[in-house]
Each structure stands twice: as structure tokens, then as C-alpha cells.
Design an enzyme around this catalytic site. Structure first.
Site, PDB file in Angstrom:
ATOM      1  N   SER A 112      39.655 -22.416   9.249  1.00 47.95           N
ATOM      2  CA  SER A 112      40.764 -21.493   9.256  1.00 47.95           C
ATOM      3  C   SER A 112      40.565 -20.171   8.479  1.00 47.95           C
ATOM      4  O   SER A 112      40.219 -20.240   7.276  1.00 47.95           O
ATOM      5  CB  SER A 112      42.031 -21.949   8.667  1.00 47.95           C
ATOM      6  OG  SER A 112      43.230 -21.072   8.516  1.00 47.95           O
TER       7      SER A 112
ATOM      8  N   LYS B  70      39.575 -21.244  13.545  1.00 47.77           N
ATOM      9  CA  LYS B  70      40.876 -20.618  13.918  1.00 47.77           C
ATOM     10  C   LYS B  70      41.028 -19.338  13.274  1.00 47.77           C
ATOM     11  O   LYS B  70      40.543 -19.315  12.100  1.00 47.77           O
ATOM     12  CB  LYS B  70      41.784 -21.888  13.255  1.00 47.77           C
ATOM     13  CG  LYS B  70      43.346 -21.330  12.891  1.00 47.77           C
ATOM     14  CD  LYS B  70      44.240 -22.476  12.574  1.00 47.77           C
ATOM     15  CE  LYS B  70      44.952 -22.091  11.113  1.00 47.77           C
ATOM     16  NZ  LYS B  70      45.955 -23.304  11.028  1.00 47.77           N
TER      17      LYS B  70
ATOM     18  N   LYS C 117      43.605 -16.096  12.323  1.00 44.54           N
ATOM     19  CA  LYS C 117      44.995 -15.738  12.118  1.00 44.54           C
ATOM     20  C   LYS C 117      45.269 -14.415  12.860  1.00 44.54           C
ATOM     21  O   LYS C 117      44.618 -13.439  12.737  1.00 44.54           O
ATOM     22  CB  LYS C 117      45.263 -15.624  10.328  1.00 44.54           C
ATOM     23  CG  LYS C 117      45.108 -16.920   9.792  1.00 44.54           C
ATOM     24  CD  LYS C 117      46.303 -17.743   9.835  1.00 44.54           C
ATOM     25  CE  LYS C 117      46.131 -18.935   8.817  1.00 44.54           C
ATOM     26  NZ  LYS C 117      47.077 -19.832   9.074  1.00 44.54           N
TER      27      LYS C 117
ATOM     28  N   ASP D 250      46.600 -18.510  15.151  1.00 44.10           N
ATOM     29  CA  ASP D 250      47.787 -19.111  14.246  1.00 44.10           C
ATOM     30  C   ASP D 250      48.328 -17.784  13.877  1.00 44.10           C
ATOM     31  O   ASP D 250      48.046 -16.961  13.243  1.00 44.10           O
ATOM     32  CB  ASP D 250      47.311 -19.817  13.089  1.00 44.10           C
ATOM     33  CG  ASP D 250      48.566 -20.466  12.188  1.00 44.10           C
ATOM     34  OD1 ASP D 250      49.554 -20.094  12.378  1.00 44.10           O
ATOM     35  OD2 ASP D 250      48.206 -21.096  11.190  1.00 44.10           O
TER      36      ASP D 250
ATOM     37  N   GLU E 242      49.266 -21.283  17.587  1.00 45.43           N
ATOM     38  CA  GLU E 242      49.986 -21.973  16.498  1.00 45.43           C
ATOM     39  C   GLU E 242      51.011 -21.262  15.953  1.00 45.43           C
ATOM     40  O   GLU E 242      50.872 -20.019  15.738  1.00 45.43           O
ATOM     41  CB  GLU E 242      48.900 -22.388  15.459  1.00 45.43           C
ATOM     42  CG  GLU E 242      49.556 -23.415  14.408  1.00 45.43           C
ATOM     43  CD  GLU E 242      48.402 -23.761  13.198  1.00 45.43           C
ATOM     44  OE1 GLU E 242      47.228 -23.863  13.803  1.00 45.43           O
ATOM     45  OE2 GLU E 242      48.841 -23.882  12.246  1.00 45.43           O
TER      46      GLU E 242
ATOM     47  N   ASP F 212      53.655 -25.522  13.656  1.00 45.93           N
ATOM     48  CA  ASP F 212      53.158 -25.957  12.287  1.00 45.93           C
ATOM     49  C   ASP F 212      54.782 -25.961  11.481  1.00 45.93           C
ATOM     50  O   ASP F 212      55.421 -27.021  11.417  1.00 45.93           O
ATOM     51  CB  ASP F 212      52.085 -24.845  11.858  1.00 45.93           C
ATOM     52  CG  ASP F 212      51.708 -25.044  10.343  1.00 45.93           C
ATOM     53  OD1 ASP F 212      52.387 -25.829   9.671  1.00 45.93           O
ATOM     54  OD2 ASP F 212      50.852 -24.561   9.891  1.00 45.93           O
TER      55      ASP F 212
ATOM     56  N   LYS G  18      51.030 -31.523   8.456  1.00 41.41           N
ATOM     57  CA  LYS G  18      50.565 -31.371   6.979  1.00 41.41           C
ATOM     58  C   LYS G  18      51.592 -32.387   6.126  1.00 41.41           C
ATOM     59  O   LYS G  18      52.883 -32.120   6.152  1.00 41.41           O
ATOM     60  CB  LYS G  18      50.989 -30.051   6.441  1.00 41.41           C
ATOM     61  CG  LYS G  18      50.082 -28.927   7.244  1.00 41.41           C
ATOM     62  CD  LYS G  18      50.517 -27.619   6.776  1.00 41.41           C
ATOM     63  CE  LYS G  18      49.620 -26.396   7.344  1.00 41.41           C
ATOM     64  NZ  LYS G  18      49.887 -25.086   7.302  1.00 41.41           N
TER      65      LYS G  18
ATOM     66  N   GLY H   1      45.810 -27.844   6.752  1.00 36.55           N
ATOM     67  CA  GLY H   1      45.543 -27.737   5.384  1.00 36.55           C
ATOM     68  C   GLY H   1      46.322 -26.609   4.904  1.00 36.55           C
ATOM     69  O   GLY H   1      47.056 -25.643   5.528  1.00 36.55           O
TER      70      GLY H   1
HETATM   71  O1  OSB Z   1      49.578 -21.803   8.608  1.00 35.59           O
HETATM   72  O2  OSB Z   1      47.979 -23.391   8.623  1.00 35.59           O
HETATM   73  C1  OSB Z   1      48.377 -22.317   8.110  1.00 35.59           C
HETATM   74  C2  OSB Z   1      47.076 -21.856   4.441  1.00 35.59           C
HETATM   75  C3  OSB Z   1      48.128 -21.776   3.692  1.00 35.59           C
HETATM   76  C4  OSB Z   1      49.452 -21.620   4.652  1.00 35.59           C
HETATM   77  C5  OSB Z   1      49.557 -22.032   5.916  1.00 35.59           C
HETATM   78  C6  OSB Z   1      48.225 -22.320   6.531  1.00 35.59           C
HETATM   79  C7  OSB Z   1      47.150 -22.186   5.947  1.00 35.59           C
HETATM   80  C8  OSB Z   1      45.851 -22.267   6.660  1.00 35.59           C
HETATM   81  C9  OSB Z   1      44.762 -22.889   5.671  1.00 35.59           C
HETATM   82  O3  OSB Z   1      45.461 -22.055   7.719  1.00 35.59           O
HETATM   83  C10 OSB Z   1      43.947 -24.037   6.318  1.00 35.59           C
HETATM   84  C11 OSB Z   1      43.016 -24.869   5.284  1.00 35.59           C
HETATM   85  O4  OSB Z   1      43.604 -25.377   4.410  1.00 35.59           O
HETATM   86  O5  OSB Z   1      41.678 -24.816   5.435  1.00 35.59           O
HETATM   87 MG    MG Z   2      49.558 -22.792  10.761  1.00 37.49          MG
END
Ligand code: OSB
Ligand code: MG
Length: 369
Positions: free
Chosen positions: A135, A161, A163, A188, A213, A238, A262, A290
Site C-alpha cells: 500500500s 494499492k 491512495k 483506496d 476501496e 474497509d 482488519k 494492514g
Molecule cells: O486504509 O488500508 C488503509 C494504513 C493506516 C490506516 C489505514 C490504511 C492503511 C494502509 C496500510 O493502507 C497498509 C499496510 O499496513 O501496509
Molecule cells: Mg483502506
């Protein structure tokens, strides 16, 4: 067997690179570690609440409060013989899923060590390696983002992924897609859009994304159902899937085609497994998300990612993607086929290096009888 004590440690982990989402940037990752003594064995869990209430309403201070005042005192000194019973001892506390999950994870680890089973087996998992995705946060420039993507693709990650947020979306995705026309890619938004952005979100359909996402409200299920009827890209929820009940509602309302689980967000491994099973029944594929975990939380996530209805690469990357020095040995490494090997030792299967934990600890407390 009796729970003898619960120790909490607030640790501050320095990320190798800042991680920016639509709700802000993280440079240092604080987290609350939980060490639970069960008879003669110890188990570890990780509370993924952040520094402030940005991803969810919980933060490290609310988690500390609820754990020290309500959750830990309710389990210490009790005899308990299964994770199911353990969950029953903390389910009267409403919400505070991240605090609950960290404590429950510590119990699972200890319990599995006691019954001499690897955690993934106890959960019903059935694979030796999990597909690893990465990510990538929002960057200052698209060039910087593309260089970052390139680096992870070369390392062998199975999907990327990125953001997105208003102002960092269509153009960015187009440029990344031009460089990588067929690499598994998803986006995401962390709730950065509303239904009034439907035209823009619909434009994403052109880029053959694996999924979109959490585009809309962090508690919303109704608008996502409307949006899913309009866009072809599968919506993955999520934030909105905050409990087993929310997952049921999302399935009934057809709010999404994919769910990211999660354990912190839903209240632990048992709740995660229930959501996994509900989704399997409803033909909704899942994957494990994660929260920039240390090796402790990551080990729990890996165990969950061995479940059969996990059908996409997970946000579970190698230790060196996050931290110079992880808290566990051996650290998690990306195998040549883009997977991470599932530890086979009892419990979480990796060793927590307490000397390192101590180095990063800001405060600690022990709840005992
Ligand atoms: O939305 O998936 C998310 C990290 C912190 C808060 C929200 C998210 C995330 C990530 C990190 O996308 C994923 C990772 O731990 O590699
Ligand atoms: Mg997310």
C-alpha cells in the site's frame, strides 16, 4: 488455565518512510503492545489505534484507558479454556474494537502456545504462504509515486494499492496505468468522496482496477450500494465494516463486492473469522488489510490471511517495507514468488525480541490480581 497478568507497553516505532492517506500523514507509528501471561506461557498482541482519531474514533489513549480500566481487569485472574470464552469476557464493553483486538490477539497467541498449535491452524487456515501486496501513500509528485511503484514491483510484490483523494486521483491513476498497463492495481480513498463525486469515480472504470476501496463515508453502507450499481469497478469496504453486524448489513444491501478485514477494526480474530465465513457464504471474496503493524500484529494478520476465502493479495508487506528493525525474529521477508511464508511454530510463530521492544517503549503498566 489461568490468566495471570496483562502487561501493556506503549511503543513508538519510526517508519522508514512517512505514509500519507486522505486523512493525513504518519511519520511515527505509536502502538500499544499487549503481553498476556497464561499459565506458564506468554502471548503477544498489538493494538492498531493511531495517534489521533483519524482512521477510527479510537486512539492510543482511549485504548490505554479502556484496556487498563475495563478489559484487562476483567480477564486477569480468570480461568479460561478457549478464545470463544475469552471473547465472552470482554464483549460487554461496547465498541473499542482495536483495544479488544490487541488483548484478544495476545490471548490467541498464548492459548495456541499452550495447546501447542500454530495460530493459523487454530484459526482454520490452510496455506503455507500468503500473497503480499503493498500500500503506497500519497506522494508530493506523480514521478515520485511512479518511482516508488517501480521499486515495489521490482521487489516482487503481487499487487500495488495507491491512495487517492480529490485532486490526487484520475490523472495519477492514468499515469501509473500508462507505466504498468496490466499490473494488479487498486486504489483506496479512505472515505474522501461523496456521492456527488460519482462522475469522477465512474472515470476509474477505464483503468481496469482490481477494486476501489472505501470511496464514501466511513460508516456508510447505503450510498456505497448506490455507487456500486453505477460503477463497474468492484467496491471494497474497509472502514465501514466495523463489526460482524456491519458485514451482514453490507452483504444484505449489496454495498460492496469485496471486503478487507482488519482484526483491529472488527474487534479481533474471532470476529474476523466470523466475517470471513459470512463472506464465503455470500460469495464475497476477502483479503486482509494492514495498519502499518509491527511484526507482532503482522504475524496475526498473516495467520488470518491463510483462511480459504482470502482471494486477493493482502496489505501485508515485508518488515523492511515499514521499519529498519522489526520487533520480531525472524523478520517477515518477501519470497521470490511475491509471498510471505507462514510461520509454523506454535502461536504467532515468531519470537518477540523484548530488548528491542524496551528500546521503543514510552510507558508500560501491568494489570495483575
Ligand atoms: O486504509 O488500508 C488503509 C494504513 C493506516 C490506516 C489505514 C490504511 C492503511 C494502509 C496500510 O493502507 C497498509 C499496510 O499496513 O501496509
Ligand atoms: Mg483502506
Amino acid at each position: 488455565m489461568r490468566i495471570k497478568s496483562v502487561e501493556l507497553k506503549l511503543v513508538m516505532m519510526k517508519l522508514k518512510y512517512p505514509f500519507e492517506t486522505s486523512f493525513g500523514a504518519t511519520h511515527n507509528r505509536p502502538c500499544v503492545l499487549v503481553k498476556l501471561k497464561y499459565g506458564d506461557v506468554e502471548g503477544w498482541g498489538e493494538v492498531v489505534a493511531g495517534e489521533g482519531p483519524w482512521y477510527s474514533y479510537e486512539d492510543i489513549e482511549t485504548a490505554w484507558h479502556v484496556l487498563t480500566q475495563y478489559l484487562a481487569p476483567n480477564v486477569v485472574g480468570k480461568d479460561v479454556d478457549s478464545p470463544d470464552r475469552f471473547c465472552g469476557m470482554i464483549s460487554h464493553v461496547r465498541g473499542h474494537n482495536m483495544a479488544k483486538a490487541g488483548l484478544e490477539e495476545a490471548f490467541w497467541d498464548a492459548y495456541c502456545k499452550f495447546v501447542e498449535q500454530p495460530l493459523y491452524k487454530a484459526l482454520g487456515g490452510e496455506r503455507d504462504g500468503i500473497e503480499s501486496g503493498v500500500s503506497i501513500g500519497i506522494k508530493s509528485t506523480v514521478d515520485e509515486l511512479i518511482k516508488t511503484v517501480e521499486n515495489y514491483v521490482e521487489k516482487g510484490y503481487r499487487r500495488v494499492k495507491i491512495k487517492i483523494k480529490p485532486g490526487w486521483d484520475i490523472d495519477v491513476v492514468r499515469k501509473v496505468r500508462n507505466e504498468y498497463p496490466s499490473f494488479p492495481l487498486q486504489v483506496d480513498a479512505n472515505s474522501a468522496y461523496t456521492l456527488s463525486d460519482v462522475a469522477k469515480l465512474k472515470e476509474l472504470d477505464r483503468f481496469n482496477l482490481l477494486m476501489l476501496e472505501q470511496p464514501l463515508g466511513y460508516e456508510d453502507l447505503v450510498d456505497h450500494a448506490t455507487l456500486q450499481k453505477i460503477v463497474e469497478t468492484p467496491i471494497c469496504l474497509d472502514e465501514s465494516i466495523s463489526s460482524v453486524d456491519a458485514a451482514k448489513a453490507a452483504i444484505a444491501l449489496k454495498s460492496c463486492k469485496v471486503i478487507n478485514i482488519k482484526p483491529g477494526r472488527v474487534g479481533g480474530l474471532l470476529a474476523s473469522k466470523r466475517i470471513h465465513d459470512l463472506c464465503a457464504e455470500a460469495n464475497i471474496p476477502i483479503w486482509i488489510g494492514g495498519m502499518l503493524e509491527t511484526g507482532i500484529g503482522r504475524a496475526h494478520n498473516i495467520a488470518l490471511a491463510t483462511l480459504p476465502n482470502v482471494k486477493f493479495p493482502c496489505d501485508i508487506s515485508a518488515s523492511d517495507r515499514y521499519y529498519e528493525e522489526d520487533l520480531v525474529e525472524p523478520p517477515f521477508m518477501l519470497g521470490s514468488n511475491g509471498t510471505i511464508a507462514v510461520p509454523k511454530n506454535y502461536g504467532i510463530g515468531v519470537e518477540v525480541i523484548e530488548e528491542r521492544v524496551r528500546k521503543f517503549t514510552l510507558k508500560s503498566t501491568t494489570v495483575r490480581l
